[in-house]
Enzyme design. Sequence first.
Site, mmCIF file in Angstrom:
data_model
loop_
_atom_site.group_PDB
_atom_site.id
_atom_site.type_symbol
_atom_site.label_atom_id
_atom_site.label_comp_id
_atom_site.label_asym_id
_atom_site.label_seq_id
_atom_site.Cartn_x
_atom_site.Cartn_y
_atom_site.Cartn_z
ATOM 1 N N GLY A 1 41.152 40.920 42.383
ATOM 2 C CA GLY A 1 41.662 41.884 43.345
ATOM 3 C C GLY A 1 41.569 43.310 42.844
ATOM 4 N N SER B 1 34.781 52.521 46.216
ATOM 5 C CA SER B 1 33.875 52.990 45.167
ATOM 6 C C SER B 1 34.637 53.731 44.072
ATOM 7 C CB SER B 1 32.805 53.910 45.774
ATOM 8 O OG SER B 1 31.982 53.194 46.669
ATOM 9 N N ILE C 1 38.900 40.898 49.451
ATOM 10 C CA ILE C 1 38.911 40.115 48.220
ATOM 11 C C ILE C 1 38.338 38.720 48.482
ATOM 12 C CG2 ILE C 1 40.316 39.292 46.307
ATOM 13 C CD1 ILE C 1 40.163 42.412 46.709
ATOM 14 N N THR C 2 37.269 38.390 47.790
ATOM 15 C CA THR C 2 36.568 37.124 48.005
ATOM 16 C C THR C 2 37.335 35.945 47.404
ATOM 17 O OG1 THR C 2 34.467 38.313 47.932
ATOM 18 C CG2 THR C 2 34.366 35.928 47.682
ATOM 19 N N GLU D 1 30.226 44.876 44.844
ATOM 20 C CA GLU D 1 30.039 45.109 43.401
ATOM 21 C C GLU D 1 29.476 46.505 43.120
ATOM 22 O OE1 GLU D 1 30.986 43.260 40.968
ATOM 23 O OE2 GLU D 1 31.186 41.227 41.728
#
Length: 380
Positions: A124, A132, A157-158, A364
């Site tokens: 997280g 960014s 959040i994956t 990312e």
Amino acid sequence: MNFELTKEQQMIKTMVRDFAQAEIAPKAQEVDKEARFPEESFEKMGELGLLGLPIPEKYGGAGGDTVSYAVAVEEIGRACGSTGLSYAAAVSLGASPIYYFGTEKQKQEYLVPLAEGKALGAFGLTEPNAGSDAGGTQTKATYNNGEYSINGEKCWITNASYARTVIVTAVSGKKEDGRNRIGAFIVPTDVAGFTITSPYEKMGVRGSNTSELVLDNVQIPEENVLGDPQRGFNQFLYTLDGGRISIAALAVGIAQAAFDRALEYSKERKQFGQQISKFQAIQFKLANMAMEIELARNMVLKAAWLKDEEKPFAKEASFAKLFASEMATRVCNEALQIHGGYGYMREYEIERMLRDTKLMEIGEGTSEIQRMVIARQLGC
């Protein structure tokens, strides 16, 4: 340096490809259409040892290297972008930080279940006002009497809705220069005050779970601080560098899948009395696509190799992530163009790949951030 895969790495590539094409690819369309997280695929990946692929055996992993892991991400992404993204996040972001920075107790308690495939992890970092600009984190962790109280909000959040633990970044104090000190904290998802929801309707990678986190006076013990409290920011920058290799590998996988379909279609589709693959306009498209995929793959392998050799790899990880992600968007777009009107139809899968791969230019660290990172590495 030689980027030819070792015998073991090639075996892993073959094993993952066979599994992904048999178990993951047939469900990719349904997973996307229904925005369904494929839990059954992750259970099988756990059984195969894929969720702990780059983690040492002593912590429940398979003891593989970063190159093997990148190859696995590519093959899973080639079968389904959604599954590939969640797999990459589970390993690079959910498990790896605990391996690299955790105490022995933290590894035994939190890393082992992740590496054994018995649980998923998440990371997280991103917030509504800190994307960014990760240094702009507003979530706060206040220390009192051996515990931290965490308050804040995270977004995009994956895997969080399916995770047992989430590594959360939060401001834990001030440095001597007056800037915020950012720490990382291992937060069990069942702790009081921790709310996880998935309110997003996404363009692509729809089967990958994306969650919003709200932490309202979440209490965690001091022993759940991950790594050096003074170096939390540097720790997650290292984590992101590793994550960029996996996102680049995922982009290569999606691009390869689109190219494969475009090449096959060009040999089947006839116009003006011959296969469209005989037309120079199509041949040039396919040649460029194949070249760019191979260049991106080699850049991924180089970055992964450098990481395995414990050499500096931040610049190369950004090279790989930037080039592979933008390449994948170009390749998917050209694959759709080669298919013509059929490419616009859901059943041919190209439109899904184009939607999926756009996130590779954002997650990312955006393409713009990668160029900043590269410029700094060049001493600009």
